[in-house]
Design a protein around this motif. Structure first.
Motif, PDB file in Angstrom:
ATOM      1  N   PHE A  38     128.455 110.773  41.700  1.00  0.00           N
ATOM      2  CA  PHE A  38     128.827 109.358  41.751  1.00  0.00           C
ATOM      3  C   PHE A  38     127.994 108.476  40.846  1.00  0.00           C
ATOM      4  CE2 PHE A  38     130.235 111.385  45.668  1.00  0.00           C
ATOM      5  CZ  PHE A  38     131.606 111.185  45.528  1.00  0.00           C
ATOM      6  N   GLY A  39     127.636 109.042  39.692  1.00  0.00           N
ATOM      7  CA  GLY A  39     127.074 108.243  38.626  1.00  0.00           C
ATOM      8  C   GLY A  39     128.207 107.666  37.786  1.00  0.00           C
ATOM      9  N   ASN A  67     121.394 107.266  48.385  1.00  0.00           N
ATOM     10  CA  ASN A  67     121.433 105.817  48.574  1.00  0.00           C
ATOM     11  C   ASN A  67     122.739 105.398  49.247  1.00  0.00           C
ATOM     12  OD1 ASN A  67     119.890 106.390  45.865  1.00  0.00           O
ATOM     13  ND2 ASN A  67     119.173 104.374  46.506  1.00  0.00           N
ATOM     14  N   GLN A  68     122.710 104.306  49.974  1.00  0.00           N
ATOM     15  CA  GLN A  68     123.931 103.769  50.570  1.00  0.00           C
ATOM     16  C   GLN A  68     124.956 103.416  49.493  1.00  0.00           C
ATOM     17  OE1 GLN A  68     124.895 103.690  53.750  1.00  0.00           O
ATOM     18  NE2 GLN A  68     126.876 102.961  53.001  1.00  0.00           N
ATOM     19  N   GLU A  69     124.487 102.932  48.345  1.00  0.00           N
ATOM     20  CA  GLU A  69     125.400 102.590  47.252  1.00  0.00           C
ATOM     21  C   GLU A  69     126.215 103.795  46.804  1.00  0.00           C
ATOM     22  OE1 GLU A  69     122.013  99.591  46.936  1.00  0.00           O
ATOM     23  OE2 GLU A  69     122.237 101.714  47.438  1.00  0.00           O
ATOM     24  N   THR A  70     125.626 104.989  46.902  1.00  0.00           N
ATOM     25  CA  THR A  70     126.335 106.205  46.520  1.00  0.00           C
ATOM     26  C   THR A  70     127.458 106.502  47.512  1.00  0.00           C
ATOM     27  OG1 THR A  70     124.380 107.084  45.419  1.00  0.00           O
ATOM     28  CG2 THR A  70     126.067 108.678  46.075  1.00  0.00           C
ATOM     29  N   TYR A  71     127.188 106.341  48.789  1.00  0.00           N
ATOM     30  CA  TYR A  71     128.243 106.522  49.784  1.00  0.00           C
ATOM     31  C   TYR A  71     129.337 105.466  49.623  1.00  0.00           C
ATOM     32  CZ  TYR A  71     124.981 109.692  52.129  1.00  0.00           C
ATOM     33  OH  TYR A  71     124.132 110.727  52.425  1.00  0.00           O
ATOM     34  N   ASP A  72     128.949 104.258  49.258  1.00  0.00           N
ATOM     35  CA  ASP A  72     129.927 103.183  49.087  1.00  0.00           C
ATOM     36  C   ASP A  72     130.907 103.489  47.967  1.00  0.00           C
ATOM     37  OD1 ASP A  72     128.756 101.754  51.139  1.00  0.00           O
ATOM     38  OD2 ASP A  72     127.599 100.425  49.824  1.00  0.00           O
ATOM     39  N   VAL A  73     130.396 103.974  46.832  1.00  0.00           N
ATOM     40  CA  VAL A  73     131.309 104.264  45.719  1.00  0.00           C
ATOM     41  C   VAL A  73     132.128 105.519  46.002  1.00  0.00           C
ATOM     42  CG1 VAL A  73     129.741 105.648  44.264  1.00  0.00           C
ATOM     43  CG2 VAL A  73     131.542 104.286  43.216  1.00  0.00           C
ATOM     44  N   MET A  74     131.567 106.462  46.727  1.00  0.00           N
ATOM     45  CA  MET A  74     132.352 107.625  47.156  1.00  0.00           C
ATOM     46  C   MET A  74     133.549 107.173  47.974  1.00  0.00           C
ATOM     47  SD  MET A  74     131.118 110.832  49.515  1.00  0.00           S
ATOM     48  CE  MET A  74     132.305 111.988  50.212  1.00  0.00           C
ATOM     49  N   ASP A  75     133.316 106.242  48.884  1.00  0.00           N
ATOM     50  CA  ASP A  75     134.395 105.721  49.728  1.00  0.00           C
ATOM     51  C   ASP A  75     135.426 104.971  48.889  1.00  0.00           C
ATOM     52  OD1 ASP A  75     135.471 105.274  52.405  1.00  0.00           O
ATOM     53  OD2 ASP A  75     134.916 103.175  52.114  1.00  0.00           O
ATOM     54  N   ALA A  76     134.954 104.165  47.938  1.00  0.00           N
ATOM     55  CA  ALA A  76     135.860 103.385  47.093  1.00  0.00           C
ATOM     56  C   ALA A  76     136.728 104.284  46.217  1.00  0.00           C
ATOM     57  CB  ALA A  76     135.056 102.415  46.223  1.00  0.00           C
ATOM     58  N   ILE A  77     136.121 105.308  45.623  1.00  0.00           N
ATOM     59  CA  ILE A  77     136.866 106.243  44.770  1.00  0.00           C
ATOM     60  C   ILE A  77     137.856 107.045  45.601  1.00  0.00           C
ATOM     61  CG2 ILE A  77     136.625 108.341  43.378  1.00  0.00           C
ATOM     62  CD1 ILE A  77     134.023 107.126  42.265  1.00  0.00           C
ATOM     63  N   SER A  78     137.425 107.465  46.776  1.00  0.00           N
ATOM     64  CA  SER A  78     138.299 108.234  47.660  1.00  0.00           C
ATOM     65  C   SER A  78     139.555 107.438  48.005  1.00  0.00           C
ATOM     66  CB  SER A  78     137.537 108.605  48.934  1.00  0.00           C
ATOM     67  OG  SER A  78     138.370 109.329  49.818  1.00  0.00           O
ATOM     68  N   LYS A  79     139.382 106.157  48.301  1.00  0.00           N
ATOM     69  CA  LYS A  79     140.532 105.316  48.670  1.00  0.00           C
ATOM     70  C   LYS A  79     141.411 104.994  47.473  1.00  0.00           C
ATOM     71  CE  LYS A  79     138.296 103.264  52.704  1.00  0.00           C
ATOM     72  NZ  LYS A  79     137.585 102.074  53.254  1.00  0.00           N
ATOM     73  N   ASN A 189     129.103 103.056  40.849  1.00  0.00           N
ATOM     74  CA  ASN A 189     127.934 102.955  41.718  1.00  0.00           C
ATOM     75  C   ASN A 189     127.166 101.672  41.386  1.00  0.00           C
ATOM     76  OD1 ASN A 189     125.393 103.420  43.053  1.00  0.00           O
ATOM     77  ND2 ASN A 189     125.895 105.599  43.088  1.00  0.00           N
ATOM     78  N   LYS A 190     127.004 100.785  42.365  1.00  0.00           N
ATOM     79  CA  LYS A 190     126.372  99.488  42.120  1.00  0.00           C
ATOM     80  C   LYS A 190     124.886  99.604  41.776  1.00  0.00           C
ATOM     81  CE  LYS A 190     130.264  97.496  42.746  1.00  0.00           C
ATOM     82  NZ  LYS A 190     131.070  97.127  41.553  1.00  0.00           N
ATOM     83  N   LEU A 191     124.310 100.794  41.951  1.00  0.00           N
ATOM     84  CA  LEU A 191     122.940 100.999  41.482  1.00  0.00           C
ATOM     85  C   LEU A 191     122.842 100.805  39.971  1.00  0.00           C
ATOM     86  CD1 LEU A 191     121.836 104.093  43.601  1.00  0.00           C
ATOM     87  CD2 LEU A 191     120.934 101.766  43.788  1.00  0.00           C
ATOM     88  N   LEU A 192     123.950 101.002  39.277  1.00  0.00           N
ATOM     89  CA  LEU A 192     123.973 100.794  37.834  1.00  0.00           C
ATOM     90  C   LEU A 192     123.560  99.365  37.496  1.00  0.00           C
ATOM     91  CD1 LEU A 192     124.705 101.874  35.000  1.00  0.00           C
ATOM     92  CD2 LEU A 192     127.051 101.120  35.439  1.00  0.00           C
ATOM     93  N   ASP A 193     124.015  98.401  38.287  1.00  0.00           N
ATOM     94  CA  ASP A 193     123.677  96.999  38.041  1.00  0.00           C
ATOM     95  C   ASP A 193     122.207  96.707  38.322  1.00  0.00           C
ATOM     96  OD1 ASP A 193     126.352  96.576  37.452  1.00  0.00           O
ATOM     97  OD2 ASP A 193     126.851  95.980  39.505  1.00  0.00           O
TER      98      ASP A 193
END
Length: 237
Positions: A38-39, A67-79, A189-193
């Protein structure tokens, strides 16, 4: 099983990431899967894959220290893409024994400890799923570090029994990755920001400083510039 000569010919015939993915999914069917940490690169390659094969398989390694941000983007991509990620977890008994004997933050104490943690939390779960596949897809790029600079779009993965490894954006620059994400409005992944171009486990990744290498934030307390966790072949050998 492919010979190196066959792989060399295949690489010569592939001009774009999409060429590589079409060849891969036509060749391997449901015996190929995309690995995702999830990079930013994973957001790009996932979007490309879905356009080639909407029913493609995807897996990820949940180390228990993300990181929580990694789980968040996993969820977003999955949906967004209707992907059911195959989530691989480390062996509970092995993790418990390691933590009891070495401590919860063992990776800061020595390189050997860090490699042990990567081995148990990442390498073994990866080996488990790759043992069921004929090929896998990554988001590797040559300019991520010196070790990856000699990688090819299609390779024989000697680390994993000679299966085929496809690196569709291996020749892309960091700017190309960012431009694709922006142009396609992809989940990322919002960690990028926050200054994290390379994203791994939370305690082993930090934001990079101006002028630093893109992977300088990984295991930053170690001095070796060729740092890897053991998932990918050392192309210097």
């Amino acid at each position: 099983m492919y010979t190196q000569e066959q792989i060399d010919k295949i690489n010569l015939s592939l001009k774009t990431p999409e060429d590589a993915l079409r060849w891969a999914y036509d060749t391997f069917g449901d015996k190929i899967a995309k690995a995702s940490s999830f990079g930013p690169e994973d957001s790009v390659v996932t979007d490309m894959i879905i356009k080639v094969n909407p029913k493609a398989r995807f897996f990820t390694l949940d180390t228990g220290r993300l990181n929580q941000e990694t789980y968040d983007v996993m969820d977003a991509i999955s949906k967004k893409y209707k992907i059911n990620f195959e989530v691989m977890f480390p062996d509970t008994t092995q993790v418990e024994q390691m933590v009891r004997t070495k401590g919860i933050n063992l990776f800061y104490d020595s390189v050997d400890n860090r490699k042990l943690c990567c081995e148990i939390r990442k390498v073994r779960p990866l080996n488990k799923i790759l043992s069921t596949l004929d090929a896998w897809v990554t988001g590797l790029r040559k300019d991520q570090n010196e070790n990856r600079s000699k990688a090819a779009m299609v390779e024989i993965d000697k680390l994993h029994g000679g299966i085929v490894k496809i690196n569709p954006i291996i020749d892309w620059s960091w700017d190309q990755v960012l431009s694709y994400i922006k142009e396609k409005n992809l989940p990322y992944n919002k960690l990028l920001d926050q200054g994290y171009p390379s994203i791994g486990c939370e305690p082993c990744t930090r934001a990079i400083k101006p002028g630093e290498d893109l992977r300088a934030g990984r295991w930053w307390w170690e001095s070796d510039t060729h740092k890897e966790c053991g998932l990918h072949m050392d192309h210097k050998t």
